[in-house]
Design an enzyme around this catalytic site. Structure first.
Site, PDB file in Angstrom:
ATOM      1  NE  ARG A  18      -0.574   0.528   4.907  1.00 52.52           N
ATOM      2  CZ  ARG A  18      -1.120   0.532   6.103  1.00 52.52           C
ATOM      3  NH1 ARG A  18      -2.288  -0.064   6.276  1.00 52.52           N
ATOM      4  NH2 ARG A  18      -0.553   1.115   7.135  1.00 52.52           N
ATOM      5  N   GLY A  19       0.232   2.411  -0.046  1.00 51.21           N
ATOM      6  CA  GLY A  19       0.921   3.686   0.127  1.00 51.21           C
ATOM      7  C   GLY A  19       2.082   3.913  -0.826  1.00 51.21           C
ATOM      8  CB  ILE A  20       5.397   5.455  -0.137  1.00 54.16           C
ATOM      9  CG1 ILE A  20       4.884   6.827   0.320  1.00 54.16           C
ATOM     10  CG2 ILE A  20       6.739   5.595  -0.844  1.00 54.16           C
ATOM     11  CD1 ILE A  20       5.721   7.493   1.419  1.00 54.16           C
ATOM     12  CG  ASN A  93       8.205   1.785   1.181  1.00 54.71           C
ATOM     13  OD1 ASN A  93       8.104   3.001   1.243  1.00 54.71           O
ATOM     14  ND2 ASN A  93       7.151   0.971   1.356  1.00 54.71           N
ATOM     15  N   GLY A  95       8.031   0.335   6.804  1.00 54.60           N
ATOM     16  CA  GLY A  95       8.288   1.136   7.991  1.00 54.60           C
ATOM     17  C   GLY A  95       7.034   1.288   8.820  1.00 54.60           C
ATOM     18  CB  ILE A  96       5.836   0.656  11.963  1.00 56.01           C
ATOM     19  CG1 ILE A  96       7.094   0.268  12.765  1.00 56.01           C
ATOM     20  CG2 ILE A  96       5.308  -0.542  11.200  1.00 56.01           C
ATOM     21  CD1 ILE A  96       6.835  -0.763  13.862  1.00 56.01           C
ATOM     22  CE1 TYR A 162       8.546   6.572  10.505  1.00 57.44           C
ATOM     23  CE2 TYR A 162       8.996   8.932  10.572  1.00 57.44           C
ATOM     24  CZ  TYR A 162       8.633   7.802   9.874  1.00 57.44           C
ATOM     25  OH  TYR A 162       8.378   7.889   8.520  1.00 57.44           O
ATOM     26  N   PRO A 191      11.092  11.514   2.379  1.00 59.28           N
ATOM     27  CG  PRO A 191       9.622   9.784   1.829  1.00 59.28           C
ATOM     28  CD  PRO A 191      10.881  10.065   2.589  1.00 59.28           C
ATOM     29  N   GLY A 192       8.665  14.156   2.824  1.00 63.06           N
ATOM     30  CA  GLY A 192       7.894  14.930   3.782  1.00 63.06           C
ATOM     31  C   GLY A 192       6.539  14.267   3.953  1.00 63.06           C
TER      32      GLY A 192
HETATM   33  P1  NAD Z   1       2.021   2.570   5.115  1.00 65.54           P
HETATM   34  O1  NAD Z   1       1.782   2.330   6.561  1.00 65.54           O
HETATM   35  O2  NAD Z   1       0.887   2.982   4.260  1.00 65.54           O
HETATM   36  O3  NAD Z   1       2.699   1.257   4.447  1.00 65.54           O
HETATM   37  C1  NAD Z   1       3.706   0.580   5.119  1.00 65.54           C
HETATM   38  C2  NAD Z   1       4.038  -0.713   4.396  1.00 65.54           C
HETATM   39  O4  NAD Z   1       5.075  -1.360   5.150  1.00 65.54           O
HETATM   40  C3  NAD Z   1       2.883  -1.692   4.311  1.00 65.54           C
HETATM   41  O5  NAD Z   1       2.962  -2.338   3.055  1.00 65.54           O
HETATM   42  C4  NAD Z   1       3.185  -2.715   5.412  1.00 65.54           C
HETATM   43  O6  NAD Z   1       2.687  -4.009   5.131  1.00 65.54           O
HETATM   44  C5  NAD Z   1       4.691  -2.706   5.374  1.00 65.54           C
HETATM   45  N1  NAD Z   1       5.307  -3.188   6.610  1.00 65.54           N
HETATM   46  C6  NAD Z   1       5.138  -2.702   7.872  1.00 65.54           C
HETATM   47  N2  NAD Z   1       5.866  -3.428   8.732  1.00 65.54           N
HETATM   48  C7  NAD Z   1       6.506  -4.376   7.992  1.00 65.54           C
HETATM   49  C8  NAD Z   1       7.389  -5.427   8.306  1.00 65.54           C
HETATM   50  N3  NAD Z   1       7.773  -5.671   9.557  1.00 65.54           N
HETATM   51  N4  NAD Z   1       7.851  -6.223   7.293  1.00 65.54           N
HETATM   52  C9  NAD Z   1       7.474  -5.997   6.004  1.00 65.54           C
HETATM   53  N5  NAD Z   1       6.625  -5.012   5.651  1.00 65.54           N
HETATM   54  C10 NAD Z   1       6.142  -4.224   6.638  1.00 65.54           C
HETATM   55  O7  NAD Z   1       3.222   3.621   5.061  1.00 65.54           O
HETATM   56  P2  NAD Z   1       3.665   4.707   3.960  1.00 65.54           P
HETATM   57  O8  NAD Z   1       3.135   6.029   4.375  1.00 65.54           O
HETATM   58  O9  NAD Z   1       3.412   4.193   2.582  1.00 65.54           O
HETATM   59  O10 NAD Z   1       5.232   4.738   4.265  1.00 65.54           O
HETATM   60  C11 NAD Z   1       6.188   3.993   3.532  1.00 65.54           C
HETATM   61  C12 NAD Z   1       7.578   4.382   3.997  1.00 65.54           C
HETATM   62  O11 NAD Z   1       7.744   5.804   3.806  1.00 65.54           O
HETATM   63  C13 NAD Z   1       7.827   4.129   5.486  1.00 65.54           C
HETATM   64  O12 NAD Z   1       9.163   3.710   5.675  1.00 65.54           O
HETATM   65  C14 NAD Z   1       7.608   5.489   6.109  1.00 65.54           C
HETATM   66  O13 NAD Z   1       8.321   5.637   7.326  1.00 65.54           O
HETATM   67  C15 NAD Z   1       8.160   6.381   5.019  1.00 65.54           C
HETATM   68  N6  NAD Z   1       7.641   7.773   5.085  1.00 65.54           N
HETATM   69  C16 NAD Z   1       6.316   8.029   5.008  1.00 65.54           C
HETATM   70  C17 NAD Z   1       5.874   9.338   5.074  1.00 65.54           C
HETATM   71  C18 NAD Z   1       4.411   9.706   4.989  1.00 65.54           C
HETATM   72  O14 NAD Z   1       4.089  10.890   5.239  1.00 65.54           O
HETATM   73  N7  NAD Z   1       3.524   8.787   4.632  1.00 65.54           N
HETATM   74  C19 NAD Z   1       6.803  10.376   5.238  1.00 65.54           C
HETATM   75  C20 NAD Z   1       8.157  10.074   5.321  1.00 65.54           C
HETATM   76  C21 NAD Z   1       8.565   8.749   5.238  1.00 65.54           C
END
Ligand code: NAD
Length: 255
Positions: A18-20, A93, A95-96, A162, A191-192
């Site tokens: 999902r997401g990024i 990518n 992350g939590i 984080y 990313p922001g």
């Molecule tokens: P999201 O929560 O929508 O998606 C996270 C994804 O990571 C999911 O597919 C989930 O299944 C997977 N995941 C989580 N724990 C996992 C694990 N232990 N093993 C394998 N997969 C795992 O998050 P997002 O917003 O799409 O973020 C993606 C990345 O971008 C992350 O690293 C996040 O820290 C980083 N980020 C996000 C933002 C933002 O504003 N959304 C900003 C800066 C950085």
């Protein structure tokens, strides 16, 4: 063939359900890469990512594995290698973030965030590096965050673990770029604010304050991050390694 063509390449994107991560999977597949979509918790969402890849005429597969476990990561790589050969494009990518105050966080929360974000990045890079060194042309993008560059004053209670994990990812990527060049290029994307499930709980008031401080006048989209990641994985970025690129609409700028 363009400089951003990825035909013949085997890509692994962690957290691709999902997401990024999903947007990166789509983008790399559109550029011709075969894409392994990793996730840890939703087979259905990961299957949707794969369906979107296929709808675009691309190819790939889904691997469920918790990257905080080296054993699970190792098994995932072994299975991808058996099916497609060595991974030569890696995007860490997965992350939590914490959804409670970090100021008094339990030790276990710290450990879980570091385990997924930092150890998960390490496990994947460590498992990918031998195949990439043997192939001589590996490319890695680690997804960090602007919170890895500067502590936020907008959510000061939440991002100790984080932000620390995302800073450490930048340090890890820099060191790996030096250690594994010229066979492997390693860069970070920071990313922001991007609208995804991760940031869904943010109040509208907070979102508006962030947008007001952002020269681009908007939040980011997963596609914004996917475009930069694609560039860094491509031939067009052949002289770029050990760097961190910020995609925040100007909210954070590097010196
Ligand atoms: P999201 O929560 O929508 O998606 C996270 C994804 O990571 C999911 O597919 C989930 O299944 C997977 N995941 C989580 N724990 C996992 C694990 N232990 N093993 C394998 N997969 C795992 O998050 P997002 O917003 O799409 O973020 C993606 C990345 O971008 C992350 O690293 C996040 O820290 C980083 N980020 C996000 C933002 C933002 O504003 N959304 C900003 C800066 C950085």
């Amino acid at each position: 063939m363009t400089e951003q063509d990825l035909s013949g390449r085997v890509a692994l994107v962690t957290g691709g359900s999902r997401g990024i991560g999903r947007a990166i999977c789509r983008r790399l597949a559109q550029a011709g890469a075969w894409v392994a979509v990793n996730h840890s918790s939703s087979d259905e969402a990961a299957a949707e990512t794969l369906a979107e890849i296929r709808a675009d005429g691309g190819e790939g597969g889904v691997w469920r594995a918790d990257v905080s476990s080296f054993a699970a990561t190792d098994a995932m790589f072994g299975s991808i290698e058996a099916e497609r050969g060595p991974v030569d494009l890696l995007v860490t990518n997965a992350g939590i973030a914490s959804f409670q105050d970090d100021v008094d966080m339990p030790v276990d929360l710290w450990r879980r965030i570091l385990a997924v974000n930092l150890d998960g990045t390490f496990h994947c890079v460590w498992r990918a590096k031998e195949g990439m060194r043997a192939g001589g042309d590996g490319r890695i993008v680690c997804i960090s965050s602007i919170n890895g560059l500067a502590p936020t004053t907008m959510r000061p209670d939440r991002l100790i673990a984080y932000g620390t994990s995302k800073s450490a990812i930048i340090g890890f990527a820099r060191n790996c770029a030096v250690a594994f060049g010229p066979a492997i290029r390693v860069n970070c994307v920071a990313p922001g604010l991007v609208d995804t499930d991760m940031t869904r709980d943010m109040s509208e008031e907070m979102r508006q304050r962030i947008v007001a401080g952002t020269p681009a006048g908007r939040t980011g989209t997963p596609e914004d991050i996917a475009a930069l990641t694609h560039f860094l994985l491509s031939d067009a970025a052949g002289f770029i390694t050990g760097q961190t690129y910020v995609a925040s609409g100007g909210l954070v700028t590097l010196p």
